[in-house]
Design a protein around this motif. Structure first.
Motif, PDB file in Angstrom:
ATOM      1  N   LEU A 130       0.839  -1.196   0.000  1.00 55.05           N
ATOM      2  CA  LEU A 130       0.000   0.000   0.000  1.00 55.05           C
ATOM      3  C   LEU A 130       0.876   1.248   0.000  1.00 55.05           C
ATOM      4  O   LEU A 130       1.932   1.275   0.626  1.00 55.05           O
ATOM      5  N   SER A 131       0.391   2.270  -0.671  1.00 52.18           N
ATOM      6  CA  SER A 131       1.045   3.572  -0.579  1.00 52.18           C
ATOM      7  C   SER A 131       0.608   4.216   0.739  1.00 52.18           C
ATOM      8  O   SER A 131      -0.350   3.764   1.388  1.00 52.18           O
ATOM      9  N   ALA A 151      -3.709   5.583   4.437  1.00 53.60           N
ATOM     10  CA  ALA A 151      -4.430   6.695   5.058  1.00 53.60           C
ATOM     11  C   ALA A 151      -5.927   6.584   4.773  1.00 53.60           C
ATOM     12  O   ALA A 151      -6.751   6.740   5.680  1.00 53.60           O
ATOM     13  N   HIS A 152      -6.268   6.292   3.545  1.00 53.97           N
ATOM     14  CA  HIS A 152      -7.682   6.158   3.175  1.00 53.97           C
ATOM     15  C   HIS A 152      -8.328   5.002   3.952  1.00 53.97           C
ATOM     16  O   HIS A 152      -9.441   5.129   4.457  1.00 53.97           O
ATOM     17  N   SER A 183      -5.437  11.348   7.120  1.00 53.98           N
ATOM     18  CA  SER A 183      -4.851  11.987   5.944  1.00 53.98           C
ATOM     19  C   SER A 183      -3.509  11.350   5.578  1.00 53.98           C
ATOM     20  O   SER A 183      -2.854  10.721   6.408  1.00 53.98           O
ATOM     21  N   PHE A 184      -3.125  11.570   4.322  1.00 54.09           N
ATOM     22  CA  PHE A 184      -1.808  11.124   3.864  1.00 54.09           C
ATOM     23  C   PHE A 184      -0.723  11.726   4.748  1.00 54.09           C
ATOM     24  O   PHE A 184       0.227  11.047   5.134  1.00 54.09           O
ATOM     25  N   ALA A 185      -0.871  13.005   5.072  1.00 56.41           N
ATOM     26  CA  ALA A 185       0.136  13.690   5.891  1.00 56.41           C
ATOM     27  C   ALA A 185       0.281  13.024   7.255  1.00 56.41           C
ATOM     28  O   ALA A 185       1.385  12.934   7.799  1.00 56.41           O
ATOM     29  N   THR A 186      -0.823  12.535   7.793  1.00 57.24           N
ATOM     30  CA  THR A 186      -0.772  11.871   9.098  1.00 57.24           C
ATOM     31  C   THR A 186       0.074  10.608   9.021  1.00 57.24           C
ATOM     32  O   THR A 186       0.955  10.380   9.847  1.00 57.24           O
ATOM     33  N   VAL A 187      -0.184   9.773   8.018  1.00 58.14           N
ATOM     34  CA  VAL A 187       0.604   8.536   7.864  1.00 58.14           C
ATOM     35  C   VAL A 187       2.068   8.880   7.627  1.00 58.14           C
ATOM     36  O   VAL A 187       2.967   8.259   8.196  1.00 58.14           O
ATOM     37  N   ASN A 188       2.319   9.903   6.813  1.00 54.95           N
ATOM     38  CA  ASN A 188       3.689  10.321   6.542  1.00 54.95           C
ATOM     39  C   ASN A 188       4.389  10.759   7.824  1.00 54.95           C
ATOM     40  O   ASN A 188       5.540  10.378   8.077  1.00 54.95           O
ATOM     41  N   ARG A 189       3.709  11.521   8.652  1.00 57.83           N
ATOM     42  CA  ARG A 189       4.318  11.976   9.915  1.00 57.83           C
ATOM     43  C   ARG A 189       4.529  10.816  10.880  1.00 57.83           C
ATOM     44  O   ARG A 189       5.518  10.784  11.607  1.00 57.83           O
ATOM     45  N   PHE A 232      -5.456   1.558  13.822  1.00 57.57           N
ATOM     46  CA  PHE A 232      -4.356   0.871  13.126  1.00 57.57           C
ATOM     47  C   PHE A 232      -4.283  -0.586  13.575  1.00 57.57           C
ATOM     48  O   PHE A 232      -4.133  -1.497  12.749  1.00 57.57           O
ATOM     49  N   GLU A 233      -4.408  -0.823  14.869  1.00 58.66           N
ATOM     50  CA  GLU A 233      -4.357  -2.198  15.388  1.00 58.66           C
ATOM     51  C   GLU A 233      -5.511  -3.036  14.836  1.00 58.66           C
ATOM     52  O   GLU A 233      -5.318  -4.190  14.448  1.00 58.66           O
ATOM     53  N   GLN A 234      -6.706  -2.456  14.801  1.00 62.58           N
ATOM     54  CA  GLN A 234      -7.858  -3.186  14.274  1.00 62.58           C
ATOM     55  C   GLN A 234      -7.687  -3.473  12.781  1.00 62.58           C
ATOM     56  O   GLN A 234      -8.048  -4.556  12.315  1.00 62.58           O
TER      57      GLN A 234
END
Length: 69
Positions: A21-22, A27-28, A33-39, A55-57
């Motif tokens: 996954l990208s 993120a989707h 958001s994408f920025a959240t996953v990036n951070r 994320f755990e679920q």
């Protein structure tokens, strides 16, 4: 104060790698958001408890489907 889960950035990267996954696709799937996953991956922010649970679920569901080790 929220404590960052041990190796969370590496865990996110590894989950994305295994699922091919990208950051945007993960993120989707998580509703962030994408920025959240990036951070998260760069250790710039600590995920909230709600985000950690999401994320755990997500990981548990993928493991049940055999998509994640």
């Amino acid at each position: 104060m929220i404590r960052q889960p041990e190796n969370f950035p590496e865990t996110v990267k590894e989950v994305r790698r295994q699922l091919a996954l990208s950051q945007e696709e993960l993120a989707h799937a998580l509703g962030v958001s994408f920025a959240t996953v990036n951070r998260w991956e760069n250790g710039k922010t600590i995920p909230s408890k709600l985000a950690q649970r999401q994320f755990e679920q997500f990981c548990v569901q993928k493991k049940k489907k055999g998509e994640l080790i």
